[in-house]
Design a protein around this motif. Structure first.
Motif, short mmCIF file in Angstrom:
data_model
loop_
_atom_site.label_atom_id
_atom_site.label_comp_id
_atom_site.label_asym_id
_atom_site.label_seq_id
_atom_site.Cartn_x
_atom_site.Cartn_y
_atom_site.Cartn_z
N ASP A 1 -23.19 -68.85 -22.59
CA ASP A 1 -22.09 -69.41 -23.38
C ASP A 1 -22.50 -69.65 -24.83
OD1 ASP A 1 -19.86 -69.62 -21.69
OD2 ASP A 1 -20.57 -71.50 -20.81
N ILE B 1 -25.48 -73.43 -28.85
CA ILE B 1 -24.51 -74.46 -29.19
C ILE B 1 -24.64 -74.80 -30.67
CG2 ILE B 1 -26.06 -76.31 -28.38
CD1 ILE B 1 -23.41 -77.94 -27.78
N LYS C 1 -16.63 -71.61 -25.59
CA LYS C 1 -16.15 -72.95 -25.31
C LYS C 1 -16.24 -73.79 -26.58
CE LYS C 1 -17.30 -72.93 -20.45
NZ LYS C 1 -18.29 -72.07 -19.87
N LEU D 1 -21.16 -72.28 -27.61
CA LEU D 1 -20.33 -73.48 -27.65
C LEU D 1 -20.30 -74.08 -29.04
CD1 LEU D 1 -22.22 -73.64 -24.80
CD2 LEU D 1 -20.49 -75.33 -24.37
N VAL E 1 -20.99 -75.12 -18.02
CA VAL E 1 -21.73 -74.37 -19.04
C VAL E 1 -22.59 -73.30 -18.36
CG1 VAL E 1 -23.49 -74.53 -20.84
CG2 VAL E 1 -21.72 -76.30 -20.64
#
Length: 196
Positions: A43, A68, A113, A45, A39
């Motif tokens: 990023d 995230i 991701k 996610l 990570v």
């Protein structure tokens, strides 16, 4: 996407097992998953099936400008994940939603991701639709990570091979990684990138 805390209803949640061995196993599994994904601070996610939010905590702690979004279809799990990650939610680095993957509103081509740990998303009859949706949600150069944990008697290699085959059949290039931890548990990961 909104950063508000989710509206979850769980007046009398079912008691959850609280054995330290289970917590330790989950923590190891989640740490391995986060390390495997490497990570980065930028990023974006998506976690499918976040459970109590252990991975969300580990990921959000590594994020700077990234974010995230974690979903779980169980209201109790989403509530527990939101409680565990309240500071990350307030900071804007995390968002927890009680939702089904099939119907949750998410932006296309946004996530660098996408990952799932011990989630049977591909084996419930709508695999092609789920895989197509994940492809649409991935940013260019994005990666999909499918993690599993099985005892040797649970055929971890068969599960790994089936996941790889399924993703390859739907236009992903795949690689695999594994780790064996105490008590003979086998951790597996199929990493997939769209190839067409």
């Amino acid at each position: 996407m909104s950063t508000r805390e989710p509206d979850l209803v769980a007046e009398h949640p079912a008691p959850l097992p609280d054995a330290s061995a289970q917590a330790s196993a989950a923590t190891y599994r989640q740490r391995w998953a986060v390390e495997t994904m490497r990570v980065a601070p930028h990023d974006h996610l998506l976690e499918i099936g976040c459970g109590r939010g252990v991975a969300v905590s580990l990921v959000a702690g590594r994020l700077g400008t990234g974010r995230i979004v974690a979903i779980d279809r169980a209201a109790t799990m989403a509530r527990l994940a939101a409680e565990r990650n309240a500071s990350h939610i307030r900071s804007g680095r995390a968002e927890i939603r009680c939702a089904e993957f099939e119907s949750v509103g998410l932006p296309d081509r946004y996530f660098t991701k996408i990952f799932a740990v011990n989630v049977n998303l591909f084996w419930l009859g709508a695999a092609a639709r789920h895989i197509d949706r994940m492809r649409n949600l991935l940013a260019p150069e994005g990666r999909l990570y499918v993690f599993g944990e099985r005892p040797p008697s649970g055929h971890p290699m068969a599960n790994l091979t089936s996941t790889e085959r399924l993703l390859r059949d739907h236009g992903f290039a795949t690689s695999r990684s594994m780790d064996v931890r105490g008590q003979g548990r086998v951790l597996t990961c199929v990493t997939a990138t769209p190839s067409r």
